[in-house]
Design an enzyme around this catalytic site. Structure first.
Site, PDB file in Angstrom:
ATOM      1  NE  ARG A   1      -3.810   0.153   0.373  1.00  0.00           N
ATOM      2  CZ  ARG A   1      -4.382   0.240  -0.830  1.00  0.00           C
ATOM      3  NH1 ARG A   1      -4.070   1.240  -1.634  1.00  0.00           N
ATOM      4  NH2 ARG A   1      -5.266  -0.648  -1.232  1.00  0.00           N
TER       5      ARG A   1
ATOM      6  CD  GLU B   1      -4.848   7.320   2.405  1.00  0.00           C
ATOM      7  OE1 GLU B   1      -5.970   6.845   2.168  1.00  0.00           O
ATOM      8  OE2 GLU B   1      -3.847   7.019   1.774  1.00  0.00           O
TER       9      GLU B   1
ATOM     10  CG  HIS C   1      -6.093   6.376  -1.508  1.00  0.00           C
ATOM     11  ND1 HIS C   1      -5.885   5.588  -0.404  1.00  0.00           N
ATOM     12  CD2 HIS C   1      -6.026   5.544  -2.593  1.00  0.00           C
ATOM     13  CE1 HIS C   1      -5.728   4.318  -0.779  1.00  0.00           C
ATOM     14  NE2 HIS C   1      -5.811   4.279  -2.114  1.00  0.00           N
TER      15      HIS C   1
HETATM   16  P1  NAP Z   1       0.617  -6.944  -7.493  1.00  0.00           P
HETATM   17  O1  NAP Z   1       0.586  -7.222  -8.954  1.00  0.00           O
HETATM   18  O2  NAP Z   1       0.267  -8.038  -6.549  1.00  0.00           O
HETATM   19  O3  NAP Z   1       2.057  -6.378  -7.136  1.00  0.00           O
HETATM   20  C1  NAP Z   1       2.491  -6.269  -5.820  1.00  0.00           C
HETATM   21  C2  NAP Z   1       4.007  -6.186  -5.836  1.00  0.00           C
HETATM   22  O4  NAP Z   1       4.442  -6.062  -4.474  1.00  0.00           O
HETATM   23  C3  NAP Z   1       4.679  -7.410  -6.435  1.00  0.00           C
HETATM   24  O5  NAP Z   1       5.585  -6.969  -7.393  1.00  0.00           O
HETATM   25  C4  NAP Z   1       5.414  -8.016  -5.267  1.00  0.00           C
HETATM   26  O6  NAP Z   1       6.620  -8.486  -5.802  1.00  0.00           O
HETATM   27  C5  NAP Z   1       5.647  -6.812  -4.377  1.00  0.00           C
HETATM   28  N1  NAP Z   1       5.916  -7.179  -3.013  1.00  0.00           N
HETATM   29  C6  NAP Z   1       5.129  -7.888  -2.163  1.00  0.00           C
HETATM   30  N2  NAP Z   1       5.771  -8.070  -0.994  1.00  0.00           N
HETATM   31  C7  NAP Z   1       6.985  -7.484  -1.133  1.00  0.00           C
HETATM   32  C8  NAP Z   1       8.101  -7.334  -0.283  1.00  0.00           C
HETATM   33  N3  NAP Z   1       8.107  -7.859   0.942  1.00  0.00           N
HETATM   34  N4  NAP Z   1       9.168  -6.656  -0.742  1.00  0.00           N
HETATM   35  C9  NAP Z   1       9.173  -6.141  -1.986  1.00  0.00           C
HETATM   36  N5  NAP Z   1       8.140  -6.237  -2.837  1.00  0.00           N
HETATM   37  C10 NAP Z   1       7.065  -6.910  -2.414  1.00  0.00           C
HETATM   38  O7  NAP Z   1      -0.346  -5.748  -7.119  1.00  0.00           O
HETATM   39  P2  NAP Z   1      -0.701  -4.460  -8.010  1.00  0.00           P
HETATM   40  O8  NAP Z   1      -1.984  -4.705  -8.698  1.00  0.00           O
HETATM   41  O9  NAP Z   1       0.484  -4.071  -8.800  1.00  0.00           O
HETATM   42  O10 NAP Z   1      -0.969  -3.405  -6.820  1.00  0.00           O
HETATM   43  C11 NAP Z   1       0.108  -3.010  -5.990  1.00  0.00           C
HETATM   44  C12 NAP Z   1      -0.374  -2.157  -4.840  1.00  0.00           C
HETATM   45  O11 NAP Z   1      -0.749  -0.869  -5.302  1.00  0.00           O
HETATM   46  C13 NAP Z   1      -1.622  -2.655  -4.115  1.00  0.00           C
HETATM   47  O12 NAP Z   1      -1.321  -3.645  -3.158  1.00  0.00           O
HETATM   48  C14 NAP Z   1      -2.165  -1.398  -3.476  1.00  0.00           C
HETATM   49  O13 NAP Z   1      -1.677  -1.247  -2.164  1.00  0.00           O
HETATM   50  C15 NAP Z   1      -1.617  -0.275  -4.342  1.00  0.00           C
HETATM   51  N6  NAP Z   1      -2.708   0.430  -5.052  1.00  0.00           N
HETATM   52  C16 NAP Z   1      -2.915   1.751  -4.804  1.00  0.00           C
HETATM   53  C17 NAP Z   1      -3.923   2.429  -5.484  1.00  0.00           C
HETATM   54  C18 NAP Z   1      -4.161   3.900  -5.251  1.00  0.00           C
HETATM   55  O14 NAP Z   1      -5.279   4.343  -5.411  1.00  0.00           O
HETATM   56  N7  NAP Z   1      -3.140   4.677  -4.921  1.00  0.00           N
HETATM   57  C19 NAP Z   1      -4.747   1.745  -6.383  1.00  0.00           C
HETATM   58  C20 NAP Z   1      -4.505   0.408  -6.613  1.00  0.00           C
HETATM   59  C21 NAP Z   1      -3.482  -0.252  -5.949  1.00  0.00           C
HETATM   60  P3  NAP Z   1       7.189  -9.948  -5.527  1.00  0.00           P
HETATM   61  O15 NAP Z   1       6.005 -10.866  -5.404  1.00  0.00           O
HETATM   62  O16 NAP Z   1       8.047 -10.258  -6.665  1.00  0.00           O
HETATM   63  O17 NAP Z   1       7.920  -9.721  -4.281  1.00  0.00           O
END
Ligand code: NAP
Length: 313
Positions: free
Chosen positions: A232, A261, A279
């Site tokens: 994000r 955005e 995005h």
């Molecule tokens: P996920 O499996 O829940 O992964 C989120 C990661 O964030 C986990 O590894 C978590 O690690 C880490 N995290 C959470 N809080 C943290 C902190 N305080 N410090 C460090 N790491 C932290 O989610 P995902 O499916 O991989 O998606 C991740 C993100 O990608 C979404 O939340 C979204 O914002 C973004 N996204 C963007 C697009 C786009 O179009 N560009 C599309 C989809 C998703 P731990 O729990 O081990 O800390």
């Protein structure tokens, strides 16, 4: 379920809009000229909200919808949904994990290659007719570069797997060290940045990860480093990123997301070491259909009193 009122916040998927319209009493929020009045007028009917990564369900909306039971979001990130308020009110929340992981990871790799190999700049070089004046400048190798993943979740792990196939050593920072991987763990974003050449942001946006990439992290990555953001916009202190790029304190950036955005800092427009996307991480025909089907499946499960498919709250 035709009488169940569902509010869609924006026209982000024509297919989803059509399918919702077939099954529910659909309210198109973008057609309202007065947001508050619209919600007040229809509050007795709206039992579900369908939002996305940019228009979710905030505290004001929740407050104006006393019959709201579920927010079924067309995104995996839920930073635009007030999860605390939802919990307080007993409103269920679902998202669309897994189905978009491959696309977002693919795009992260595309951004890395585009920045290092100057793919967009080289395309402009050819289409502007400059090739007849000589060869394009040398670029930077990707294979073998060290990649640091900020947030080793579903998408972060998929990026790591892909980068590994390019012979890249992988390291990561998450809140906790993972027992199911050999990737090197660093206990902070600064330490991760100091020990990799390409920093990829893939964590969830929360209060703790807001501006997790600040001046200190950018400086730790250094003038040879590149930043890729498919998380994000607010993960990065954007003015700091812009000045680092403009001043040459960072080698490049590939950005799919921005703090405000669709506003993008204009200082980035003329830089050849920067690739800017709108995005589009999960925006393929295939994945958007799967996301839409999941949004509907969660709504149907809820209103049929069945277990939710991908509950977040
Ligand atoms: P996920 O499996 O829940 O992964 C989120 C990661 O964030 C986990 O590894 C978590 O690690 C880490 N995290 C959470 N809080 C943290 C902190 N305080 N410090 C460090 N790491 C932290 O989610 P995902 O499916 O991989 O998606 C991740 C993100 O990608 C979404 O939340 C979204 O914002 C973004 N996204 C963007 C697009 C786009 O179009 N560009 C599309 C989809 C998703 P731990 O729990 O081990 O800390």
């Amino acid at each position: 379920m035709e009488t169940v009122g569902v509010l869609m916040t924006k026209p982000f998927s024509a297919y989803l809009e059509e399918e919702l319209d077939k099954r529910f009493k659909l309210f198109r929020f973008w057609e309202s000229s007065n947001r508050k009045e619209f919600l007040k007028e229809n509050s007795h009917l709206i039992r579900a909200v369908v939002g996305n990564a940019t228009a979710g369900c905030d505290a004001e909306m929740i407050g104006l919808l006393p019959k709201l039971e579920i927010v079924s979001n067309f995104s995996v990130g839920l930073d635009k949904v007030d999860l605390v308020k939802c919990k307080e009110r007993g409103i269920r929340v679902t998202n669309t994990p897994d189905v978009l992981t491959d696309d977002v990871a693919d795009l992260a790799l595309a951004l890395i290659l585009a920045v290092l190999r100057r793919i967009c700049a080289c395309d402009r070089y050819v289409t502007s007719g400059s090739w007849i004046n000589g060869n394009f400048k040398l670029t930077t190798k990707f294979s073998g570069k060290s990649v640091g993943i900020l947030g080793l979740g579903r998408i972060g792990s998929a990026i790591a797997k892909r980068a590994n196939a390019f012979g890249c050593p992988i390291s990561y920072y998450s809140r906790s060290e993972k027992s199911n991987t050999d990737y090197k763990y660093y206990p902070s974003a600064v330490e991760l940045a100091a020990n990799c050449e390409i920093l990829v942001i893939a964590c969830a946006l929360t209060e703790e990860t807001h501006h997790i990439v600040n001046r200190e992290v950018i400086d730790a990555l250094g003038p040879q480093g590149i930043i890729i953001n498919i998380g994000r916009g607010s993960h990065i202190d954007e003015p700091e990123l812009v000045s680092a790029l403009v001043e040459g304190r960072l080698a490049g950036a590939g950005l799919d997301v921005f703090e405000n955005e669709p506003q993008v800092p204009e200082q980035l427009f003329g830089l050849d070491n920067v690739v800017l996307l709108s995005h589009v991480g999960s925006d393929t025909v295939e994945t958007c259909k799967e996301m839409a089907d999941l949004v509907i499946a969660n709504l149907e499960a809820h209103f049929l009193n069945k277990p939710l498919l991908t509950p977040a709250v």
